[in-house]
Write a protein that holds these residues in place. Structure first.
Motif, PDB file in Angstrom:
ATOM      1  N   LEU A 151       0.841  -1.094   0.157  1.00  0.00           N
ATOM      2  CA  LEU A 151       0.106  -0.028  -0.091  1.00  0.00           C
ATOM      3  C   LEU A 151       0.707   1.240  -0.005  1.00  0.00           C
ATOM      4  O   LEU A 151       0.654   2.246  -0.940  1.00  0.00           O
ATOM      5  CB  LEU A 151      -0.953   0.073   1.349  1.00  0.00           C
ATOM      6  N   GLY A 152       1.819   1.162   0.595  1.00  0.00           N
ATOM      7  CA  GLY A 152       2.600   2.704   0.905  1.00  0.00           C
ATOM      8  C   GLY A 152       3.455   2.894  -0.308  1.00  0.00           C
ATOM      9  O   GLY A 152       3.659   3.834  -0.855  1.00  0.00           O
ATOM     10  N   ALA A 226      -9.132 -12.001  -2.146  1.00  0.00           N
ATOM     11  CA  ALA A 226      -9.701 -10.700  -2.237  1.00  0.00           C
ATOM     12  C   ALA A 226      -9.663 -10.011  -3.657  1.00  0.00           C
ATOM     13  O   ALA A 226     -10.627  -9.481  -4.008  1.00  0.00           O
ATOM     14  CB  ALA A 226      -9.110  -9.678  -1.236  1.00  0.00           C
ATOM     15  N   PHE A 227      -8.447 -10.290  -4.373  1.00  0.00           N
ATOM     16  CA  PHE A 227      -8.358  -9.704  -5.562  1.00  0.00           C
ATOM     17  C   PHE A 227      -9.157 -10.438  -6.712  1.00  0.00           C
ATOM     18  O   PHE A 227      -9.749  -9.849  -7.517  1.00  0.00           O
ATOM     19  CB  PHE A 227      -6.804  -9.799  -6.146  1.00  0.00           C
ATOM     20  N   THR A 228      -9.291 -11.692  -6.379  1.00  0.00           N
ATOM     21  CA  THR A 228     -10.257 -12.424  -7.391  1.00  0.00           C
ATOM     22  C   THR A 228     -11.532 -12.064  -7.504  1.00  0.00           C
ATOM     23  O   THR A 228     -12.476 -12.064  -8.395  1.00  0.00           O
ATOM     24  CB  THR A 228     -10.156 -14.165  -7.306  1.00  0.00           C
ATOM     25  N   GLU A 229     -12.034 -11.191  -6.437  1.00  0.00           N
ATOM     26  CA  GLU A 229     -13.408 -10.945  -6.143  1.00  0.00           C
ATOM     27  C   GLU A 229     -13.513  -9.419  -6.771  1.00  0.00           C
ATOM     28  O   GLU A 229     -14.623  -9.069  -6.885  1.00  0.00           O
ATOM     29  CB  GLU A 229     -13.741 -11.184  -4.500  1.00  0.00           C
ATOM     30  N   LEU A 230     -12.502  -8.804  -6.863  1.00  0.00           N
ATOM     31  CA  LEU A 230     -12.581  -7.269  -7.223  1.00  0.00           C
ATOM     32  C   LEU A 230     -13.184  -6.985  -8.602  1.00  0.00           C
ATOM     33  O   LEU A 230     -13.840  -6.233  -8.480  1.00  0.00           O
ATOM     34  CB  LEU A 230     -11.050  -6.859  -7.186  1.00  0.00           C
ATOM     35  N   PHE A 231     -12.692  -7.851  -9.546  1.00  0.00           N
ATOM     36  CA  PHE A 231     -13.274  -7.517 -10.950  1.00  0.00           C
ATOM     37  C   PHE A 231     -14.180  -8.708 -11.323  1.00  0.00           C
ATOM     38  O   PHE A 231     -14.761  -8.507 -12.369  1.00  0.00           O
ATOM     39  CB  PHE A 231     -12.162  -7.402 -11.812  1.00  0.00           C
ATOM     40  N   GLY A 232     -14.484  -9.637 -10.451  1.00  0.00           N
ATOM     41  CA  GLY A 232     -15.360 -10.644 -10.892  1.00  0.00           C
ATOM     42  C   GLY A 232     -14.564 -11.679 -11.810  1.00  0.00           C
ATOM     43  O   GLY A 232     -13.230 -11.809 -11.826  1.00  0.00           O
ATOM     44  N   GLN A 260      -8.124  -5.369  -1.417  1.00  0.00           N
ATOM     45  CA  GLN A 260      -8.411  -4.781  -2.576  1.00  0.00           C
ATOM     46  C   GLN A 260      -8.016  -3.525  -2.752  1.00  0.00           C
ATOM     47  O   GLN A 260      -7.523  -3.267  -4.175  1.00  0.00           O
ATOM     48  CB  GLN A 260      -9.976  -5.045  -2.897  1.00  0.00           C
ATOM     49  N   LEU A 261      -7.724  -2.831  -1.933  1.00  0.00           N
ATOM     50  CA  LEU A 261      -7.334  -1.269  -2.250  1.00  0.00           C
ATOM     51  C   LEU A 261      -6.039  -1.473  -2.790  1.00  0.00           C
ATOM     52  O   LEU A 261      -5.372  -0.552  -3.695  1.00  0.00           O
ATOM     53  CB  LEU A 261      -7.134  -0.686  -0.793  1.00  0.00           C
ATOM     54  N   ASP A 280     -11.564   5.775  -3.205  1.00  0.00           N
ATOM     55  CA  ASP A 280     -11.893   6.768  -2.118  1.00  0.00           C
ATOM     56  C   ASP A 280     -13.146   5.905  -1.368  1.00  0.00           C
ATOM     57  O   ASP A 280     -13.118   6.174  -0.102  1.00  0.00           O
ATOM     58  CB  ASP A 280     -12.652   8.109  -2.678  1.00  0.00           C
ATOM     59  N   ARG A 281     -13.737   5.211  -1.925  1.00  0.00           N
ATOM     60  CA  ARG A 281     -14.913   4.507  -1.142  1.00  0.00           C
ATOM     61  C   ARG A 281     -14.398   3.641  -0.067  1.00  0.00           C
ATOM     62  O   ARG A 281     -14.873   3.626   0.963  1.00  0.00           O
ATOM     63  CB  ARG A 281     -15.716   3.563  -2.346  1.00  0.00           C
ATOM     64  N   ILE A 282     -13.453   2.885  -0.352  1.00  0.00           N
ATOM     65  CA  ILE A 282     -12.735   1.996   0.494  1.00  0.00           C
ATOM     66  C   ILE A 282     -12.065   2.706   1.604  1.00  0.00           C
ATOM     67  O   ILE A 282     -12.190   2.487   2.722  1.00  0.00           O
ATOM     68  CB  ILE A 282     -11.730   0.986  -0.139  1.00  0.00           C
ATOM     69  N   LEU A 283     -11.208   3.842   1.413  1.00  0.00           N
ATOM     70  CA  LEU A 283     -10.590   4.716   2.383  1.00  0.00           C
ATOM     71  C   LEU A 283     -11.669   5.073   3.417  1.00  0.00           C
ATOM     72  O   LEU A 283     -11.644   5.191   4.507  1.00  0.00           O
ATOM     73  CB  LEU A 283      -9.963   5.733   1.732  1.00  0.00           C
ATOM     74  N   ARG A 284     -12.975   5.688   2.736  1.00  0.00           N
ATOM     75  CA  ARG A 284     -13.894   5.974   3.483  1.00  0.00           C
ATOM     76  C   ARG A 284     -14.691   5.058   4.403  1.00  0.00           C
ATOM     77  O   ARG A 284     -15.056   5.302   5.476  1.00  0.00           O
ATOM     78  CB  ARG A 284     -15.149   6.827   2.737  1.00  0.00           C
TER      79      ARG A 284
END
Length: 288
Positions: A151-152, A226-232, A260-261, A280-284
């Motif tokens: 992430l960083g 988690a990534f496998t679920e991000l875009f289906g 997923q972020l 932004d949605r995940i951060l919020r």
């Protein structure tokens, strides 16, 4: 291009006549071709703009997955040297049709891959996620590895590219400071494909699933799920077969958006602001 493919195959050692060269669609990083000679059929990727070691890292990742033995990968025949003007990789041509149980076999095989463990997170060398650099220095703590090398790192890259407006940057900094509130530090490093979406596997002969285009490292297995679920693109059969071997943790639903972020930040850096609202949605969700 035919002349370039001929030269690549001759450098590899196939001196037989080139009978066919066909462009292959599908990737957004390299030009891809199916090449057929009297000695074999090959899949060739060429990129004269990629980093000098780009294809070497791909080959190393495929070889590491092959050594695990959980799922097949294409055989790598030849890779350009770091001093070459044009980067390329020559691989086995894999072609088949999905069978009714192909995705079940993929889920089962991925769960077996995730049983290959290590003492630390990371990898002996850095590699790439897409065409972006991916640092992999060994780390004992998953939280530190996730904060600093996943992430960083992508956050710093996004900031340099002008893709972190002040609100997004402030929330991301808060999230990084408080990762231990949401991320369990299981200390269970396992081998990950690292970039597993529906375009990075294919059906081979007999419907056997093959892994391609890895960004391997040792990480937490649910980071990959988690990534496998991000875009289906993965069926319920895939997840059911995975869970039959490796049940998911009680923490998975809560930590999934955070994992997923990372991939959304990668896409933000690769493709631009169209991925900003998802970031932004995940951060919020986590820091308000």
């Amino acid at each position: 291009m035919i002349h370039k493919v001929e030269n690549i195959l001759r450098e590899m050692g196939d001196q037989s006549p080139l009978n066919e060269v066909t462009p292959v669609s599908g990737g957004d990083i390299s030009r891809s071709f199916k090449a057929k000679t009297a000695n074999g059929v090959y899949f060739i990727k060429i990129n004269d703009e990629a980093a000098k070691d780009f294809f070497q890292k791909e080959a190393e990742g495929l070889n590491l997955l092959r050594q695990a033995g959980a799922l097949p990968v294409p055989q790598v025949y030849h890779v350009s040297s770091p001093s070459a003007d044009d980067g390329y990789i020559v691989m086995e041509w894999v072609k088949g049709e999905p069978a009714p149980d192909t995705e079940s076999r993929l889920g089962h095989g991925l769960a077996l891959l995730h049983q290959h463990t290590h003492t630390h997170y990371g990898l002996a060398e850095n590699n790439y996620i897409g065409k972006l650099p991916q640092p992999n220095g060994w780390e004992k703590s998953w939280i530190r590895f996730l904060r600093e090398q996943r992430l960083g790192f992508q956050a710093k890259l996004a900031d340099k590219r002008g893709r972190l407006p002040i609100g997004r940057k402030t929330r991301l900094e808060k999230l990084l400071d408080r990762l231990d509130q949401w991320v369990p530090d299981y200390h269970q490093p396992v081998l990950l494909h690292g970039d597993l979406w529906s375009g990075n596997w294919l059906a081979g002969p007999g419907g056997e699933p093959y892994l391609i285009d890895p960004a391997v490292f040792y990480g937490e297995r649910e980071f990959e799920l988690a990534f496998t679920e991000l875009f289906g693109g993965f069926s319920p059969r895939f997840y059911a077969a995975y869970r039959d071997v490796q049940p998911l943790s009680d923490d998975y639903e809560e930590v999934r958006p955070l994992y997923q972020l990372y991939y959304l930040l990668v896409h933000l850096n690769l493709f631009g602001e169209s991925y900003g609202p998802s970031v932004d949605r995940i951060l919020r969700y986590y820091v308000g």
